[in-house]
Design an enzyme around this catalytic site. Structure first.
Site, PDB file in Angstrom:
ATOM      1  N   GLY A  46       0.832  -1.191   0.000  1.00  0.00           N
ATOM      2  CA  GLY A  46       0.000   0.000   0.000  1.00  0.00           C
ATOM      3  C   GLY A  46       0.868   1.243   0.000  1.00  0.00           C
ATOM      4  CD  GLN A  51       3.242   5.733   2.730  1.00  0.00           C
ATOM      5  OE1 GLN A  51       2.247   5.218   2.223  1.00  0.00           O
ATOM      6  NE2 GLN A  51       4.253   5.029   3.210  1.00  0.00           N
ATOM      7  CB  CYS A  91       5.267   1.854   7.309  1.00  0.00           C
ATOM      8  SG  CYS A  91       4.772   3.373   6.488  1.00  0.00           S
ATOM      9  CG  LEU A  92       6.482   0.879   1.226  1.00  0.00           C
ATOM     10  CD1 LEU A  92       5.830   1.231  -0.100  1.00  0.00           C
ATOM     11  CD2 LEU A  92       7.596  -0.136   1.032  1.00  0.00           C
ATOM     12  CG  HIS A 133      -0.515   1.245   7.321  1.00  0.00           C
ATOM     13  ND1 HIS A 133       0.380   0.852   8.283  1.00  0.00           N
ATOM     14  CD2 HIS A 133       0.200   1.979   6.428  1.00  0.00           C
ATOM     15  CE1 HIS A 133       1.579   1.337   7.980  1.00  0.00           C
ATOM     16  NE2 HIS A 133       1.490   2.016   6.857  1.00  0.00           N
ATOM     17  CD  GLU A 134      -0.845   2.628   2.784  1.00  0.00           C
ATOM     18  OE1 GLU A 134      -0.433   3.809   2.685  1.00  0.00           O
ATOM     19  OE2 GLU A 134      -0.083   1.694   3.029  1.00  0.00           O
ATOM     20  CG  HIS A 137       0.565   6.816   5.545  1.00  0.00           C
ATOM     21  ND1 HIS A 137       1.729   7.289   6.121  1.00  0.00           N
ATOM     22  CD2 HIS A 137       0.736   5.476   5.423  1.00  0.00           C
ATOM     23  CE1 HIS A 137       2.557   6.287   6.342  1.00  0.00           C
ATOM     24  NE2 HIS A 137       1.975   5.178   5.935  1.00  0.00           N
TER      25      HIS A 137
END
Length: 170
Positions: A46, A51, A91-92, A133-134, A137
């Site tokens: 994701g 991000q 997480c990225l 999660h996204e 963000h």
């Protein structure tokens, strides 16, 4: 397609809230495609626009094994949630770190797809976790906000060291 730069914690730009997208045009579609390509390149499941330092309400997700089932969520909103489940998240934007986070087990989300068509989706398991999660963000929230301040500070310190080392090599 363009591979975008993913911001890393503790970059303050990750704390900015995303703005609602008013018009879905070719620029937004290209952004969605670039985000998907960036996510695949980084081996994630994701990615939120915040991000990649774009404060707009769009996320891309693909939890399939083959990475061939992309989902686009523009202006997503959770309209129903129930249950509670704790699972390990990464997480990225917080590379190399994984922590247990408690999320709703089942959610219903409404959004616009890549072409601006409204849809609702019921999700559970990894997809439900990923969507939540996204969406965090888009609100300027990271999964490390759910863990103890001591753990968060350790992760921050380690990533700051890595960033300094990498800057010295540039």
């Amino acid at each position: 397609m363009t591979i975008l730069t993913i911001l890393e914690f503790p970059d303050e730009r990750l704390r900015k809230k995303a703005a609602v997208i008013k018009v879905i045009d070719d620029t937004i579609k290209k952004l969605a495609d670039d985000m998907l390509e960036t996510m695949y390149e980084a081996r994630g499941v994701g990615l939120a626009a915040t991000q990649v330092n774009i404060q707009q309400c769009i996320i891309v997700i693909d939890v399939s094994e083959e990475k061939n089932e992309p989902l686009f969520f523009i202006n997503p909103e959770i309209i129903e949630k129930d249950g509670s489940e704790e699972s390990e998240e990464g997480c990225l934007s917080v590379p190399g770190f994984y922590e247990k986070v408690k999320r709703a087990e089942h959610i219903t989300v409404k959004a616009l797809d890549r072409n601006g068509k409204p849809f609702e989706l019921q999700a559970r398991d990894l997809l439900a976790v990923c969507i939540q999660h996204e969406l965090d963000h888009l609100e300027g929230k990271l999964f490390v906000d759910y863990i103890s301040s001591l753990k968060r500070q350790r992760i921050k310190s380690k990533l700051e060291k890595i960033h300094k080392l990498n800057q010295g090599r540039s």
